[in-house]
Design an enzyme around this catalytic site. Structure first.
Site, PDB file in Angstrom:
ATOM      1  N   MET A  30       0.748  -1.097   0.013  1.00  0.00           N
ATOM      2  CA  MET A  30      -0.201   0.199  -0.281  1.00  0.00           C
ATOM      3  C   MET A  30       0.697   1.591  -0.296  1.00  0.00           C
ATOM      4  O   MET A  30      -0.008   2.586   0.369  1.00  0.00           O
ATOM      5  CB  MET A  30      -1.461  -0.299   1.172  1.00  0.00           C
ATOM      6  CG  MET A  30      -2.097  -1.267   1.381  1.00  0.00           C
ATOM      7  SD  MET A  30      -3.554  -0.608   2.217  1.00  0.00           S
ATOM      8  CE  MET A  30      -3.109  -0.520   4.009  1.00  0.00           C
ATOM      9  N   HIS A  37       9.423  -3.666   4.099  1.00  0.00           N
ATOM     10  CA  HIS A  37       9.587  -3.622   2.522  1.00  0.00           C
ATOM     11  C   HIS A  37       9.959  -3.832   1.342  1.00  0.00           C
ATOM     12  O   HIS A  37      10.290  -5.218   0.218  1.00  0.00           O
ATOM     13  CB  HIS A  37       8.647  -2.469   1.666  1.00  0.00           C
ATOM     14  CG  HIS A  37       7.356  -2.128   1.927  1.00  0.00           C
ATOM     15  ND1 HIS A  37       6.765  -1.155   3.432  1.00  0.00           N
ATOM     16  CD2 HIS A  37       6.289  -2.763   2.502  1.00  0.00           C
ATOM     17  CE1 HIS A  37       5.621  -1.013   3.718  1.00  0.00           C
ATOM     18  NE2 HIS A  37       5.212  -1.883   2.703  1.00  0.00           N
ATOM     19  N   GLN A  61     -10.063  -1.937   2.022  1.00  0.00           N
ATOM     20  CA  GLN A  61      -9.743  -3.039   3.498  1.00  0.00           C
ATOM     21  C   GLN A  61     -10.125  -2.531   4.383  1.00  0.00           C
ATOM     22  O   GLN A  61      -9.682  -2.595   5.528  1.00  0.00           O
ATOM     23  CB  GLN A  61      -8.651  -4.403   2.885  1.00  0.00           C
ATOM     24  CG  GLN A  61      -7.283  -3.062   3.079  1.00  0.00           C
ATOM     25  CD  GLN A  61      -5.872  -3.810   1.951  1.00  0.00           C
ATOM     26  OE1 GLN A  61      -6.028  -4.349   1.203  1.00  0.00           O
ATOM     27  NE2 GLN A  61      -5.278  -3.958   3.338  1.00  0.00           N
ATOM     28  N   LYS A 184       9.098  -2.468  11.395  1.00  0.00           N
ATOM     29  CA  LYS A 184       8.674  -1.407  11.167  1.00  0.00           C
ATOM     30  C   LYS A 184       7.122  -1.712  10.493  1.00  0.00           C
ATOM     31  O   LYS A 184       6.529  -2.628  10.407  1.00  0.00           O
ATOM     32  CB  LYS A 184       9.347  -2.026   9.536  1.00  0.00           C
ATOM     33  CG  LYS A 184      11.401  -2.155  10.046  1.00  0.00           C
ATOM     34  CD  LYS A 184      12.093  -0.448   9.834  1.00  0.00           C
ATOM     35  CE  LYS A 184      13.203  -0.295   9.611  1.00  0.00           C
ATOM     36  NZ  LYS A 184      13.808   1.505   9.484  1.00  0.00           N
TER      37      LYS A 184
END
Length: 283
Positions: A30, A37, A61, A184
């Site tokens: 996202m 990531h 969501q 994170k």
């Protein structure tokens, strides 16, 4: 590196790669990317010929009172991280591109989605499954990479792929943490200085539970009680859940035998954070 908003363009590119016999690794996100990531992207880069990252804040969501509008977004920063990491294509569609007028088809699941985060976010996983299956159909990756921090999501996607015969291998990757132990998360940006310090209680409480298990404790209730007691020492922490579940089925267990997921969700101020650990190297 290329950035596509149109489904037709990413499909055209993927089709050419497949005709050349190249493998495709996919990291759905996202956005507002961080080192967690990047670790997924790095793994995808090592294991595949081409890497696609999707950046899409999926409205489906988010619940009606959740943070869709305020969720952090920074495509320029994300593109820089992706380019440095060797990503070939970013897929950055609009909501209108993903959900056309009259959209009314969904992916849902019984069981795995009703525990943990599903209790307080009853429509969340329907939105996750729907968008992930759509992305898989668009990108048709050989492998897709998900982080362990969202362990229930990882379990749900693995089950969906198995049940619906999706030809994508799901690869789970370890949690990436700050130096002080905080997992994170893009939502960490919501925390002020005091809340940031208070958020360390999540990792500290899980370390208490892990130590108890390593000492030989097998009673799930005792592990939950120890984690809860540690969380309650932090005045800014409001517990959503503390649970010990089977890693594959996400059902509560009484004894910690086999691979189990020890998971927590805690509000620090208004920010809901999650963290977990998995026993027996279940990934």
């Amino acid at each position: 590196m290329r950035i596509y908003e149109e489904i037709s363009k990413i499909r055209e590119t993927v089709r050419a790669w497949k005709q050349d016999g190249l493998t495709i690794g996919f990291v759905p996100t996202m956005g507002y990317l961080h080192e967690g990531h990047k670790s997924l992207i790095d793994t995808a880069r090592r294991e595949n010929d081409r890497v696609v990252v999707s950046i899409f804040v999926n409205p489906m969501q988010f619940g009606p009172s959740e943070d869709f509008a305020s969720y952090p977004r920074d495509l320029e920063q994300d593109a820089g991280l992706c380019e440095d990491a060797g990503v070939d294509v970013i897929f950055h569609p609009t909501a209108e591109e993903m959900y056309t007028d009259g959209f009314c088809s969904y992916v849902d699941m019984n069981g795995l989605t009703t525990e943990l985060c599903g209790k307080s976010r009853p429509t969340h996983f329907r939105g996750v499954q729907t968008v992930v299956l759509k992305l898989f159909n668009i990108v048709t990756p050989d492998r897709a990479y998900f982080g362990q921090k969202d362990a229930q999501q990882l379990a749900v996607i693995k089950r969906m792929v198995t049940d619906l015969n999706v030809g994508t291998e799901i690869v789970g990757c370890p949690i990436i943490r700050e130096k002080d132990g905080l997992a994170k998360s893009s939502r960490n940006t919501y925390l002020n200085e005091e809340e940031r310090k208070a958020a360390l209680i999540l990792h500290k409480s899980l370390e208490v539970g892990k130590a108890l298990l390593e000492s030989g404790e097998t009673d799930a209730a005792a592990v939950k009680a120890a984690i809860t007691a540690e969380l309650e020492t932090e005045p800014l922490a409001k517990i959503d859940y503390v649970d010990v579940v089977d890693f594959d089925t996400v059902t509560p267990v009484e004894k910690t035998e086999g691979p189990v997921l020890v998971a927590i969700a805690v509000y620090i101020g208004k920010t809901r954070l999650i963290d977990n650990f998995i026993t027996c190297n279940a990934l």
